[in-house]
Motif scaffolding. Structure first.
Motif, PDB file in Angstrom:
ATOM      1  N   UNK A  22     -40.377  11.761 -68.431  1.00 39.78           N
ATOM      2  CA  UNK A  22     -39.119  11.107 -68.793  1.00 39.78           C
ATOM      3  C   UNK A  22     -38.004  11.349 -67.782  1.00 39.78           C
ATOM      4  N   UNK A  23     -38.212  12.274 -66.848  1.00 35.02           N
ATOM      5  CA  UNK A  23     -37.177  12.597 -65.874  1.00 35.02           C
ATOM      6  C   UNK A  23     -37.331  14.031 -65.411  1.00 35.02           C
ATOM      7  N   UNK A  24     -36.219  14.679 -65.129  1.00 35.91           N
ATOM      8  CA  UNK A  24     -36.255  16.029 -64.583  1.00 35.91           C
ATOM      9  C   UNK A  24     -35.468  16.998 -65.456  1.00 35.91           C
ATOM     10  N   UNK A  25     -35.989  18.206 -65.566  1.00 34.42           N
ATOM     11  CA  UNK A  25     -35.290  19.298 -66.228  1.00 34.42           C
ATOM     12  C   UNK A  25     -34.369  19.931 -65.196  1.00 34.42           C
ATOM     13  N   UNK A  26     -33.136  20.185 -65.587  1.00 36.78           N
ATOM     14  CA  UNK A  26     -32.161  20.802 -64.693  1.00 36.78           C
ATOM     15  C   UNK A  26     -31.896  22.209 -65.227  1.00 36.78           C
ATOM     16  N   UNK A  27     -32.443  23.218 -64.528  1.00 36.37           N
ATOM     17  CA  UNK A  27     -32.207  24.598 -64.949  1.00 36.37           C
ATOM     18  C   UNK A  27     -32.440  25.528 -63.767  1.00 36.37           C
ATOM     19  N   UNK A  28     -31.792  26.679 -63.824  1.00 37.52           N
ATOM     20  CA  UNK A  28     -32.006  27.731 -62.841  1.00 37.52           C
ATOM     21  C   UNK A  28     -33.213  28.534 -63.292  1.00 37.52           C
ATOM     22  N   UNK A  29     -34.313  28.425 -62.554  1.00 41.31           N
ATOM     23  CA  UNK A  29     -35.520  29.174 -62.898  1.00 41.31           C
ATOM     24  C   UNK A  29     -36.312  29.468 -61.636  1.00 41.31           C
ATOM     25  N   UNK A  30     -37.233  30.393 -61.745  1.00 42.60           N
ATOM     26  CA  UNK A  30     -38.080  30.728 -60.605  1.00 42.60           C
ATOM     27  C   UNK A  30     -39.043  29.606 -60.248  1.00 42.60           C
ATOM     28  N   UNK A  32     -38.286  26.603 -59.507  1.00 43.91           N
ATOM     29  CA  UNK A  32     -37.678  25.645 -58.581  1.00 43.91           C
ATOM     30  C   UNK A  32     -37.315  26.345 -57.278  1.00 43.91           C
ATOM     31  N   UNK A  33     -37.113  25.543 -56.243  1.00 41.72           N
ATOM     32  CA  UNK A  33     -36.693  26.101 -54.961  1.00 41.72           C
ATOM     33  C   UNK A  33     -35.318  26.740 -55.128  1.00 41.72           C
ATOM     34  N   UNK A  34     -35.198  27.987 -54.683  1.00 40.77           N
ATOM     35  CA  UNK A  34     -33.897  28.652 -54.725  1.00 40.77           C
ATOM     36  C   UNK A  34     -33.800  29.655 -53.586  1.00 40.77           C
ATOM     37  N   UNK A  35     -32.574  29.899 -53.147  1.00 42.12           N
ATOM     38  CA  UNK A  35     -32.348  30.809 -52.032  1.00 42.12           C
ATOM     39  C   UNK A  35     -30.917  31.315 -52.092  1.00 42.12           C
ATOM     40  N   UNK A  36     -30.696  32.425 -51.397  1.00 42.17           N
ATOM     41  CA  UNK A  36     -29.399  33.090 -51.384  1.00 42.17           C
ATOM     42  C   UNK A  36     -28.508  32.458 -50.322  1.00 42.17           C
ATOM     43  N   UNK A  37     -27.231  32.238 -50.697  1.00 46.10           N
ATOM     44  CA  UNK A  37     -26.227  31.695 -49.767  1.00 46.10           C
ATOM     45  C   UNK A  37     -24.943  32.513 -49.910  1.00 46.10           C
ATOM     46  N   UNK A  38     -23.919  32.126 -49.183  1.00 46.50           N
ATOM     47  CA  UNK A  38     -22.583  32.740 -49.254  1.00 46.50           C
ATOM     48  C   UNK A  38     -22.645  34.250 -49.038  1.00 46.50           C
ATOM     49  N   UNK A  39     -23.252  34.637 -47.933  1.00 44.67           N
ATOM     50  CA  UNK A  39     -23.350  36.046 -47.543  1.00 44.67           C
ATOM     51  C   UNK A  39     -23.989  36.898 -48.632  1.00 44.67           C
ATOM     52  N   UNK A  41     -23.956  36.399 -51.894  1.00 43.63           N
ATOM     53  CA  UNK A  41     -23.201  36.454 -53.141  1.00 43.63           C
ATOM     54  C   UNK A  41     -23.639  35.408 -54.166  1.00 43.63           C
ATOM     55  N   UNK A  42     -24.398  34.396 -53.732  1.00 41.58           N
ATOM     56  CA  UNK A  42     -24.734  33.271 -54.608  1.00 41.58           C
ATOM     57  C   UNK A  42     -26.199  32.895 -54.445  1.00 41.58           C
ATOM     58  N   UNK A  43     -26.857  32.612 -55.551  1.00 45.76           N
ATOM     59  CA  UNK A  43     -28.213  32.070 -55.523  1.00 45.76           C
ATOM     60  C   UNK A  43     -28.099  30.572 -55.767  1.00 45.76           C
ATOM     61  N   UNK A  44     -28.622  29.781 -54.852  1.00 50.03           N
ATOM     62  CA  UNK A  44     -28.575  28.318 -54.963  1.00 50.03           C
ATOM     63  C   UNK A  44     -29.912  27.813 -55.502  1.00 50.03           C
ATOM     64  N   UNK A  45     -29.882  27.133 -56.631  1.00 49.94           N
ATOM     65  CA  UNK A  45     -31.049  26.460 -57.191  1.00 49.94           C
ATOM     66  C   UNK A  45     -30.933  25.027 -56.711  1.00 49.94           C
ATOM     67  N   UNK A  46     -31.837  24.639 -55.821  1.00 45.55           N
ATOM     68  CA  UNK A  46     -31.645  23.501 -54.931  1.00 45.55           C
ATOM     69  C   UNK A  46     -32.359  22.234 -55.387  1.00 45.55           C
ATOM     70  N   UNK A  47     -31.665  21.111 -55.280  1.00 49.71           N
ATOM     71  CA  UNK A  47     -32.249  19.773 -55.441  1.00 49.71           C
ATOM     72  C   UNK A  47     -32.996  19.625 -56.764  1.00 49.71           C
TER      73      UNK A  47
END
Length: 171
Positions: A22-30, A32-39, A41-47
């Motif tokens: 039906x579409x895509x689930x939008x959530x921060x989870x392991x 999905x692609x994720x990586x650390x940004x902002x020196x 300080x932040x984990x980005x859950x990407x695209x």
């Protein structure tokens, strides 16, 4: 003409795999692609979702404020957006229900899937997927909605021949 009795619908947890048709689930989870940004300080859950504005459309961001629904709840209608996707991201941290049916012909009650979304899960309905309008639970709830603005009709509504009944949640 007598009204059809409602078909009881099963509520299932919202997972990436179950919602994929039906579409895509939008959530921060392991998952999905994720990586650390902002020196660091932040984990980005990407695209997390493919926002599709359709031809001649542009992406817009709105806030929908949903009044809480009481369960059991009777699903009598469904809608779809034939030109674009539509994403709902909860801001209130409260659970809500997602009712969907496959894109294509207008759905029947037996085509409906009901998901219980946590307050930290959003959804992006794929273009043309049938869904019920916002079903907030417990309290008034705000959602960021990312969808289309542009020329042409982009909302079809249908009444179900046989309604679907969403039962009360089990504790």
């Amino acid at each position: 003409m007598t009204a059809q009795p409602a078909l009881t619908l099963e509520i299932q947890p919202l997972t990436r795999e179950a919602f994929a048709p039906f579409g895509e689930l939008i959530e921060a989870s392991d998952a999905v692609q994720h990586f650390t940004i902002n020196a660091g300080n932040t984990e980005r859950y990407h695209d997390l979702a493919r926002i599709e504005p359709g031809p001649d459309g542009r992406v817009i961001v709105s806030i929908f404020r949903g009044q809480p629904r009481t369960l059991p709840f009777t699903v009598q209608m469904m809608e779809r957006h034939p030109k674009a996707s539509q994403a709902f991201i909860p801001m209130s941290g409260k659970p809500y229900l997602v009712v969907v049916a496959p894109a294509g012909n207008p759905p029947a009650a037996q085509d409906l899937k009901v998901f219980l979304a946590r307050g930290d899960q959003g959804v992006n309905y794929a273009t043309g997927v049938w869904h019920h309008p916002l079903l907030a639970l417990e309290t008034v709830s705000d959602f960021i909605v990312i969808d289309r603005s542009g020329p042409g009709h982009n909302c079809d509504e249908v009444q179900l021949d046989t309604p679907g009944l969403i039962p009360a949640l089990r504790s």
